[in-house]
Design a protein around this motif. Sequence first.
Motif, PDB file in Angstrom:
ATOM      1  N   THR A 136       1.307 -11.534  53.000  1.00 11.51           N
ATOM      2  CA  THR A 136       2.621 -12.108  52.735  1.00 11.51           C
ATOM      3  C   THR A 136       2.605 -12.868  51.423  1.00 11.51           C
ATOM      4  O   THR A 136       1.553 -13.339  50.970  1.00 11.51           O
ATOM      5  N   ALA A 137       3.775 -12.975  50.836  1.00  9.21           N
ATOM      6  CA  ALA A 137       3.957 -13.800  49.638  1.00  9.21           C
ATOM      7  C   ALA A 137       5.077 -14.780  49.942  1.00  9.21           C
ATOM      8  O   ALA A 137       6.234 -14.387  50.076  1.00  9.21           O
ATOM      9  N   ILE A 138       4.719 -16.021  50.093  1.00 11.03           N
ATOM     10  CA  ILE A 138       5.698 -17.060  50.419  1.00 11.03           C
ATOM     11  C   ILE A 138       6.149 -17.718  49.118  1.00 11.03           C
ATOM     12  O   ILE A 138       5.349 -18.328  48.407  1.00 11.03           O
ATOM     13  N   SER A 139       7.414 -17.561  48.792  1.00 13.56           N
ATOM     14  CA  SER A 139       7.946 -18.075  47.525  1.00 13.56           C
ATOM     15  C   SER A 139       8.482 -19.493  47.679  1.00 13.56           C
ATOM     16  O   SER A 139       9.213 -19.788  48.627  1.00 13.56           O
ATOM     17  N   ARG A 140       8.096 -20.338  46.744  1.00 11.24           N
ATOM     18  CA  ARG A 140       8.580 -21.726  46.735  1.00 11.24           C
ATOM     19  C   ARG A 140       8.899 -22.126  45.299  1.00 11.24           C
ATOM     20  O   ARG A 140       8.262 -21.660  44.357  1.00 11.24           O
ATOM     21  N   VAL A 141       9.859 -23.009  45.162  1.00 15.05           N
ATOM     22  CA  VAL A 141      10.197 -23.526  43.839  1.00 15.05           C
ATOM     23  C   VAL A 141       9.330 -24.758  43.569  1.00 15.05           C
ATOM     24  O   VAL A 141       9.353 -25.724  44.346  1.00 15.05           O
ATOM     25  N   GLN A 142       8.575 -24.700  42.489  1.00 10.11           N
ATOM     26  CA  GLN A 142       7.725 -25.825  42.104  1.00 10.11           C
ATOM     27  C   GLN A 142       7.955 -26.121  40.628  1.00 10.11           C
ATOM     28  O   GLN A 142       7.701 -25.293  39.774  1.00 10.11           O
ATOM     29  N   GLY A 143       8.447 -27.325  40.338  1.00 10.39           N
ATOM     30  CA  GLY A 143       8.696 -27.699  38.953  1.00 10.39           C
ATOM     31  C   GLY A 143       9.699 -26.817  38.249  1.00 10.39           C
ATOM     32  O   GLY A 143       9.559 -26.527  37.064  1.00 10.39           O
ATOM     33  N   GLY A 144      10.693 -26.352  38.990  1.00  9.93           N
ATOM     34  CA  GLY A 144      11.712 -25.501  38.391  1.00  9.93           C
ATOM     35  C   GLY A 144      11.305 -24.049  38.273  1.00  9.93           C
ATOM     36  O   GLY A 144      12.069 -23.222  37.782  1.00  9.93           O
ATOM     37  N   LYS A 145      10.095 -23.703  38.720  1.00 10.50           N
ATOM     38  CA  LYS A 145       9.619 -22.316  38.665  1.00 10.50           C
ATOM     39  C   LYS A 145       9.402 -21.780  40.079  1.00 10.50           C
ATOM     40  O   LYS A 145       8.993 -22.511  40.973  1.00 10.50           O
ATOM     41  N   LEU A 146       9.670 -20.493  40.237  1.00 11.51           N
ATOM     42  CA  LEU A 146       9.468 -19.846  41.525  1.00 11.51           C
ATOM     43  C   LEU A 146       8.032 -19.322  41.582  1.00 11.51           C
ATOM     44  O   LEU A 146       7.620 -18.509  40.763  1.00 11.51           O
ATOM     45  N   SER A 182      -8.542  -9.848  38.710  1.00 12.03           N
ATOM     46  CA  SER A 182      -7.269 -10.068  38.027  1.00 12.03           C
ATOM     47  C   SER A 182      -6.073 -10.118  38.978  1.00 12.03           C
ATOM     48  O   SER A 182      -4.952 -10.390  38.553  1.00 12.03           O
ATOM     49  N   ALA A 183      -6.303  -9.863  40.279  1.00 12.45           N
ATOM     50  CA  ALA A 183      -5.204  -9.908  41.250  1.00 12.45           C
ATOM     51  C   ALA A 183      -4.778 -11.356  41.478  1.00 12.45           C
ATOM     52  O   ALA A 183      -5.539 -12.289  41.220  1.00 12.45           O
ATOM     53  N   PRO A 184      -3.557 -11.559  41.963  1.00 11.19           N
ATOM     54  CA  PRO A 184      -3.090 -12.933  42.218  1.00 11.19           C
ATOM     55  C   PRO A 184      -4.034 -13.681  43.164  1.00 11.19           C
ATOM     56  O   PRO A 184      -4.650 -13.064  44.036  1.00 11.19           O
ATOM     57  N   ALA A 211      -6.032  -4.739  49.072  1.00 10.37           N
ATOM     58  CA  ALA A 211      -5.446  -3.688  48.221  1.00 10.37           C
ATOM     59  C   ALA A 211      -3.949  -3.905  48.040  1.00 10.37           C
ATOM     60  O   ALA A 211      -3.377  -3.560  47.006  1.00 10.37           O
ATOM     61  N   HIS A 212      -3.310  -4.520  49.024  1.00  8.62           N
ATOM     62  CA  HIS A 212      -1.876  -4.780  48.921  1.00  8.62           C
ATOM     63  C   HIS A 212      -1.549  -5.868  47.894  1.00  8.62           C
ATOM     64  O   HIS A 212      -0.385  -6.032  47.528  1.00  8.62           O
ATOM     65  N   LEU A 213      -2.540  -6.582  47.423  1.00 12.19           N
ATOM     66  CA  LEU A 213      -2.280  -7.542  46.347  1.00 12.19           C
ATOM     67  C   LEU A 213      -1.861  -6.820  45.071  1.00 12.19           C
ATOM     68  O   LEU A 213      -1.155  -7.373  44.230  1.00 12.19           O
ATOM     69  N   LYS A 214      -2.316  -5.574  44.928  1.00 14.40           N
ATOM     70  CA  LYS A 214      -1.999  -4.809  43.721  1.00 14.40           C
ATOM     71  C   LYS A 214      -1.107  -3.603  43.995  1.00 14.40           C
ATOM     72  O   LYS A 214      -0.347  -3.191  43.124  1.00 14.40           O
ATOM     73  N   GLU A 215      -1.206  -3.029  45.189  1.00 23.47           N
ATOM     74  CA  GLU A 215      -0.439  -1.829  45.521  1.00 23.47           C
ATOM     75  C   GLU A 215       0.377  -2.090  46.789  1.00 23.47           C
ATOM     76  O   GLU A 215      -0.184  -2.363  47.836  1.00 23.47           O
ATOM     77  N   THR A 216       1.691  -1.994  46.680  1.00 21.61           N
ATOM     78  CA  THR A 216       2.563  -2.296  47.815  1.00 21.61           C
ATOM     79  C   THR A 216       2.587  -1.179  48.840  1.00 21.61           C
ATOM     80  O   THR A 216       2.501  -1.419  50.042  1.00 21.61           O
ATOM     81  N   ALA A 231       4.890 -17.705  44.099  1.00 24.79           N
ATOM     82  CA  ALA A 231       4.601 -17.021  45.362  1.00 24.79           C
ATOM     83  C   ALA A 231       3.162 -17.281  45.769  1.00 24.79           C
ATOM     84  O   ALA A 231       2.240 -17.089  44.981  1.00 24.79           O
ATOM     85  N   LYS A 232       2.986 -17.763  46.981  1.00 23.42           N
ATOM     86  CA  LYS A 232       1.651 -17.990  47.514  1.00 23.42           C
ATOM     87  C   LYS A 232       1.251 -16.798  48.383  1.00 23.42           C
ATOM     88  O   LYS A 232       1.954 -16.440  49.319  1.00 23.42           O
ATOM     89  N   LYS A 233       0.118 -16.195  48.049  1.00 21.48           N
ATOM     90  CA  LYS A 233      -0.357 -15.005  48.753  1.00 21.48           C
ATOM     91  C   LYS A 233      -1.192 -15.400  49.967  1.00 21.48           C
ATOM     92  O   LYS A 233      -2.104 -16.217  49.860  1.00 21.48           O
ATOM     93  N   GLU A 234      -0.861 -14.798  51.096  1.00 18.73           N
ATOM     94  CA  GLU A 234      -1.592 -15.068  52.317  1.00 18.73           C
ATOM     95  C   GLU A 234      -1.984 -13.755  52.997  1.00 18.73           C
ATOM     96  O   GLU A 234      -1.262 -12.763  52.915  1.00 18.73           O
TER      97      GLU A 234
END
Length: 199
Positions: free
Chosen positions: A116-126, A92-94, A155-160, A128-131
């Motif tokens: 990292t989570a790289i945020s981009r605007v796509q189709g008017g929505k923000l 269920s994680a991103p 683990a950082h996908l769910k817990e910062t 985040a791509k997880k790497e």
Amino acid sequence: RVVREFDGQQLDASPPPSSLSIVTEAWRPGAKDPMRFLGGYPPDVLAQVRALIDADRLGEHIARRYPDRHTIQTDRALYDYTAEIKQEYLRSAPPLHKVGYDARLDTAQHALGLHTAISRVQGGKLKAKKEIRVASLFKEAPPEFLRMIVVHELAHLKETDHDKAFYRLCEYMEPRYHQLEFDTRLFLAWREMEKRGGA
């Protein structure tokens, strides 16, 4: 209570305050001291490690416990390996968009893996791509250590934060997580000594 094995003995040692980061309090090792990777561990544990180093037996200790090497040498193979663990434990994680080795990550920068989570605007929505990036030194590490760092970054996908929930998740994915983290630190100390010896 976390029990670790060290050189045939069981040690009752709590995990250090933060995972795979350098922790220096009253005792402050030098920048090139291999013991710096073990900051936060109890004095009796550090004394045993120092005895192994002084006897020139640290490499032998690691090789005896972890004799195998892995074949995950490309970014594609690392992505598949990481995705397989994620599919088993964190469905269920991103989703992950990229996973790879990074030669720029090393112990001098105090980073062995990055999420990292790289945020981009796509189709008017923000969005985040997880790497996930893993230090290239893990190409030559035992497979158990590669699994430990991959589990850590997943683990950082769910817990910062590096809190109890984070470590519980790490142990859920890898029950030997704390032992492997400790032994990875020993590996890093040995690697530092080998580099220094060859300089």
